[in-house]
Design an enzyme around this catalytic site. Structure first.
Site, PDB file in Angstrom:
ATOM      1  N   ASP A 100      -5.083   1.800 -10.205  1.00 40.19           N
ATOM      2  CA  ASP A 100      -5.360   2.592  -9.007  1.00 40.19           C
ATOM      3  C   ASP A 100      -6.058   1.782  -7.930  1.00 40.19           C
ATOM      4  OD1 ASP A 100      -5.582   4.708  -7.293  1.00 40.19           O
ATOM      5  OD2 ASP A 100      -7.294   5.607  -8.292  1.00 40.19           O
ATOM      6  N   ASP A 277      -2.143   3.673   0.187  1.00 38.52           N
ATOM      7  CA  ASP A 277      -2.581   4.204  -1.094  1.00 38.52           C
ATOM      8  C   ASP A 277      -1.439   4.274  -2.099  1.00 38.52           C
ATOM      9  OD1 ASP A 277      -4.286   5.474  -2.979  1.00 38.52           O
ATOM     10  OD2 ASP A 277      -3.574   7.433  -2.316  1.00 38.52           O
TER      11      ASP A 277
END
Length: 405
Positions: A100, A277
Site C-alpha cells: 500500500d 493512489d
C-alpha cells in the site's frame, strides 16, 4: 471492513521465482520484484461507492492531523488490492501482506500468528493504527524482513497485532507510503522508518524511491513490477518526468500533486490538489468536473456498479482525457477510460455494456483533495514515488495506448 466473497474485485501480487524470470535484479542501487495479477472474486460491486468511502476517510484523517489522530489509510476497502508473500524472522515465516502506497506501517498477525525467532526483538513499545476500514493494535518488534531471495532488511520495525479488524484473508500490510504517516502510531517514537527507508539506510538501494509498473487487467501479459530505488527503464517508452509534491492539505498528507484535467481539449478541472493512489480503483474527480464529464460523454449512472454507462455509438465518439501534471500531459485514451469489458460480470455488470472508469469524488473542487489518479490511471502510466526528492514521476509505457479493454 472485511473481504466478503461478493464484495471485492482483487488483484494479487505474487512474487515470481521461475528460473527464466528472476524477481530480483540489482541495477545501480535498484532492486525489482515481479508480480502477477489475477482476478480473485466475482459479485455485484459498487466500486465508485467503495472508492468514495476511502476518500472520505482520507479527508477525515487529514483534518484530524496525523499526530493527534494516529490515522493512516489502507487499501482494505479497495476493489483492487495487491499482496506479496513476505518472509519475517530467521528462519523466515511467510506472511501475506497488502502492498500500500497510502499507509506506511508494516505489520502482521491479522491471520497468521507472528512466530518470534532469534532475530526478533520486542522493543517494549505499543503500536496502534486506525484505518478508514479497520484497525490494529499490538506490540512493536524489530526483525529481519525477506522481500525476496537476497532482498533482506535487518531490524525492520514491524507491528505484531494482538487485535485487528477489517483484514480477513490477509496477515497485515507492507506500508510503502510516506514515513510521516507513521507519526504517533508507535509509543515513544516520533516517526518509524519504512521498508523503503531501511533499504536505503542499509545500502541496498541508492535512493528512497519506488517505481511501479502495472499492466492492464485485460492485457495478455499480466506481469508487473515493483522497483525499489528508482525505476525500470525497460518498462517505459518516455523519460520519467517529475513534479513536486503538493503543499495543499489534506492531499499533502499522502502522495499529493497538483494537476488539471481536460476532456477533448476543454478544461473540466482547473489546476488543483489531489493524490496518486494505488489503493483506489478508479479515477475520481471533483463533483463539478464529473458533471461536465458526464454531460460531454453522455454517460448514464448505473446503480449496480456505480459507474457511468455509455452506448457503443457514444464510445465511438469518446475523446481523450488529458491530465496536465507539471509541464507534461498524460492521456487516457478512449479505451483507457472504460472498464475492461471482459471483467464486467465481476462487478455484477452486463457483459455487453460499456462502463467508464471516471467517477464522482463526492465534493466540489476546493476541498484540498479534488482528484485521485487510481489504478485505472496507473495501469497506463509508469509511476515513481520518490521520498528522497519529495516528488512523483510519470512516464508512458507500452500499455498507455492499449486497446485491450
Amino acid at each position: 471492513m472485511m473481504f466478503p466473497s461478493k464484495a471485492f474485485l482483487s488483484i494479487f501480487f505474487v512474487v515470481l521465482s521461475s528460473a527464466d524470470a528472476s524477481p530480483l535484479r540489482p541495477d545501480a542501487g535498484k532492486v525489482t520484484l515481479s508480480f502477477a495479477a489475477r482476478v480473485n472474486v466475482r459479485g455485484a460491486v459498487n466500486i465508485a461507492a467503495a472508492d468514495r468511502a476511502r476518500v472520505q476517510a482520507m479527508k477525515q484523517a487529514g483534518s484530524m492531523g496525523k499526530r493527534v489522530g494516529k490515522s493512516s489509510f489502507s487499501i482494505t476497502n479497495a476493489i483492487v488490492v495487491y499482496t506479496a508473500q513476505v518472509g519475517v524472522g530467521s528462519p523466515a515465516t511467510e506472511y501475506t501482506l497488502l502492498i500500500d502506497t497510502g499507509s506506511s506501517n508494516t505489520w502482521l498477525g491479522a491471520a497468521t500468528s507472528y512466530s518470534p525467532t532469534s532475530t526478533s526483538v520486542d522493543t517494549g513499545s505499543t503500536v496502534s493504527v486506525s484505518y478508514g476500514s479497520g484497525s490494529f493494535s499490538g506490540e512493536e518488534y524489530t526483525d529481519t524482513v525477506h522481500l525476496s531471495t537476497g532482498l533482506v532488511i535487518d531490524e525492520q520495525s514491524i507491528g505484531v497485532a494482538s487485535s485487528s479488524q477489517g483484514f480477513e484473508g490477509v496477515d497485515g500490510i507492507l506500508g510503502v507510503g510516506p514515513a510521516d504517516l507513521t507519526e504517533g502510531t508507535v509509543s515513544n517514537v516520533d516517526v518509524v522508518p519504512t521498508v523503503t527507508d531501511n533499504l536505503y539506510s542499509q545500502g541496498v538501494i541508492g535512493t528512497k524511491a519506488l517505481g511501479i509498473f502495472f499492466v492492464p487487467a485485460a492485457a495478455s501479459d499480466s506481469v508487473g513490477e515493483l522497483t525499489f530505488g528508482g525505476h525500470d527503464s525497460s518498462k517505459i517508452t518516455s523519460p520519467v518526468t517529475y513534479v513536486s509534491l503538493t503543499t495543499t492539505s489534506p492531499a499533502s498528507d499522502y502522495w499529493g500533486i497538483d494537476q488539471s484535467i481536460s476532456y477533448g481539449g476543454s478544461t473540466i478541472l482547473s489546476e488543483t490538489a489531489g493524490i496518486v493512489d494505488t489503493g483506489t480503483t478508479l479515477v475520481l474527480i471533483a463533483s463539478n468536473a464529473f458533471s461536465t464529464y458526464q454531460t460531454a460523454t453522455g454517460g448514464v449512472l448505473d446503480a449496480t456498479t456505480g459507474l457511468l454507462k455509455i452506448t457503443s455509438s457514444q464510445y465511438a465518439k469518446l475523446q481523450s482525457l488529458t491530465f496536465k501534471i507539471g509541464d507534461r500531459a498524460y492521456d487516457l485514451t478512449p479505451n483507457a477510460q472504460i472498464w475492461p469489458r471482459s471483467l464486467n460480470t465481476y462487478l455484477g455488470g452486463s457483459s455487453g455494456d460499456i462502463y467508464l472508469i471516471v467517477a464522482d469524488i463526492g465534493s466540489d473542487s476546493g476541498s484540498g483533495l479534488d482528484f485521485i489518479n487510481g489504478y485505472t490511471f496507473l495501469q497506463r502510466h509508469y509511476s515513481v514515488f520518490d521520498t528522497t526528492n519529495n516528488q512523483v514521476g510519470f512516464a508512458t509505457t507500452i500499455h498507455t495506448d492499449d486497446t485491450s479493454n
